[in-house]
Design a protein around this motif. Structure first.
Motif, mmCIF file in Angstrom:
data_model
loop_
_atom_site.group_PDB
_atom_site.id
_atom_site.type_symbol
_atom_site.label_atom_id
_atom_site.label_comp_id
_atom_site.label_asym_id
_atom_site.label_seq_id
_atom_site.Cartn_x
_atom_site.Cartn_y
_atom_site.Cartn_z
ATOM 1 N N ASP A 79 0.865 -1.184 0.000
ATOM 2 C CA ASP A 79 0.000 0.000 0.000
ATOM 3 C C ASP A 79 0.896 1.227 0.000
ATOM 4 N N ARG A 83 0.738 3.884 1.417
ATOM 5 C CA ARG A 83 0.838 4.591 2.699
ATOM 6 C C ARG A 83 1.625 3.816 3.742
ATOM 7 N N ASP A 84 2.026 2.594 3.467
ATOM 8 C CA ASP A 84 2.767 1.780 4.432
ATOM 9 C C ASP A 84 4.127 2.413 4.729
ATOM 10 N N GLN A 102 3.881 0.050 9.820
ATOM 11 C CA GLN A 102 2.477 0.444 9.697
ATOM 12 C C GLN A 102 1.952 -0.016 8.339
ATOM 13 N N HIS A 103 0.845 -0.742 8.373
ATOM 14 C CA HIS A 103 0.241 -1.247 7.139
ATOM 15 C C HIS A 103 -1.212 -0.790 7.034
ATOM 16 N N TRP A 104 -1.564 -0.282 5.862
ATOM 17 C CA TRP A 104 -2.943 0.104 5.554
ATOM 18 C C TRP A 104 -3.592 -1.042 4.783
ATOM 19 N N TRP A 105 -4.823 -1.363 5.170
ATOM 20 C CA TRP A 105 -5.455 -2.594 4.711
ATOM 21 C C TRP A 105 -6.239 -2.432 3.406
ATOM 22 N N GLN A 118 -8.909 4.298 5.543
ATOM 23 C CA GLN A 118 -8.619 4.653 6.932
ATOM 24 C C GLN A 118 -8.594 3.470 7.899
ATOM 25 N N ARG A 155 -6.016 0.640 9.389
ATOM 26 C CA ARG A 155 -4.574 0.428 9.424
ATOM 27 C C ARG A 155 -4.166 -0.356 10.674
ATOM 28 N N SER A 156 -2.972 -0.929 10.618
ATOM 29 C CA SER A 156 -2.404 -1.639 11.760
ATOM 30 C C SER A 156 -0.943 -1.232 11.921
ATOM 31 N N ASN A 157 -0.459 -1.368 13.161
ATOM 32 C CA ASN A 157 0.934 -1.092 13.486
ATOM 33 C C ASN A 157 1.491 -2.267 14.273
#
Length: 345
Positions: A234, A236-237, A286-289, A293, A295-297
């Protein structure tokens, strides 16, 4: 001069002046459940995990619901013929008994700053997004009063020079604030994908022995941190990291600061002041799924302490490990909803 305020969104102009004021902050409610015993119930301080004690009534897992992390801030900016002037103040309610606690209070003119804010040794741009109020065990995280000069060196480099409140914290004695801590840092941001910061710290750990005179020991530390965008899954990662190393810098490391007095210790037999040798670091992804909006860290941190020789066979702090993973959803720009799992040793 009003063009200096074009990016100051959410602010309103004060009548009769060139200044603009913004009021910000947030309401935060945390529901915390501990599967095992912690000495402090409402946050995950890895160094407060009980070691070598029985599971009695004073040492049980607890839960809590808190809102004292909520914040409010005021940001005043005014363009002048000499550059942009700024005054910022922020606090939360995490003081004793949910009282107001000052977090930031500083004034800034162009590339100069005076007041209380994040230490120049801190890198806010490399801080993982977490839900737990305590945050990472290994992160450099301290706010203190300072004088800072931040000259730009071209478009990609910024130099930071600061004199900061020393506040040495030692065991078997009391710290004496005399010589300011000195920080030299450099920021490098060649593009939107990469941010790096290198910081050097020099400090005079001056302290008064409980049954003797004043002793000084020179402390030093270094920190390398950064953020790198990893767009393979992604756009945004990102990957964040920090490596910290030094003698007599325990007050700057989050876990050591929270449990207290890990700059140095007086040997009760000799009265000599010996500094703690600290190595700490973390990595976070940090990964956006792919869903708007969501996401996970995933974050892992380590703090390792090399104790003075006379503590070698004691039960003193030696090492903490901490892992966290979370899932956070922002249904609109003003709301975050999330859950987080934490493990520590």
């Amino acid at each position: 001069t009003r063009d200096m305020l074009k990016d100051f969104k959410g602010a309103w102009r004060l009548p009769g002046t060139n200044a603009a004021l913004a009021i910000g902050g947030f309401i935060k409610t945390d529901v915390v459940y501990n599967f095992d015993a912690l000495q402090i119930a409402d946050r995950f301080i890895t160094g407060s995990i009980p070691v070598g004690v029985s599971d009695d009534s004073s040492n049980l897992a607890q839960s809590s619901i808190t809102a004292d992390q909520s914040r409010i801030n005021f940001d005043l900016r005014e363009p002048t013929e000499f550059g942009l002037m700024r005054a910022f103040i922020e606090g939360d309610f995490a003081g004793s008994g949910e009282t107001f606690r000052l977090r930031h209070a500083f004034g800034q003119w162009r590339r100069m700053l005076a007041g209380k804010t994040w230490s120049t040794f801190v890198d806010p741009e490399a801080s993982p997004e977490e839900i737990d109020f305590e945050g990472l065990n290994a992160r450099i995280t301290v706010r203190q009063s300072q004088l800072r000069f931040m000259p730009k060196l071209g478009e990609d480099y910024e130099l930071q020079l600061a004199l900061e409140d020393p506040n040495p914290q030692v065991q078997n004695g009391s710290g004496v604030s005399r010589t300011p801590d000195m920080v030299l840092a450099g920021r490098f941001s060649p593009n939107k994908r990469l941010h790096l910061k290198m910081s050097l710290l020099a400090r005079q750990n001056r302290a008064h022995f409980n049954t003797g005179g004043v002793t000084e020991e020179f402390g030093r530390g270094s920190s390398l941190s950064g953020r790198y965008i990893t767009p393979r899954l992604d756009a945004r990662d990102s990957l964040l990291f920090q490596l910290n190393y030094g003698d007599g810098i325990g007050r700057y490391v989050n876990d050591l600061s929270s449990i207290g007095s890990y700059d140095g210790i007086f040997d009760p037999a000799t009265g000599d002041l010996e500094l703690f040798h600290v190595a700490a670091g973390y990595a976070s992804w940090q990964h956006w799924w792919g869903i708007e909006q969501l996401r996970s860290n995933f974050t892992f941190g380590l703090v390792d302490l090399d104790n003075p020789g006379f503590l070698a066979d004691s039960d003193a702090y030696q090492r903490t490990l901490r892992f966290s993973s979370n899932l956070i959803w922002s249904p609109n720009p003003r709301v975050d909803i999330g859950g987080e799992y934490l493990w520590g040793s």
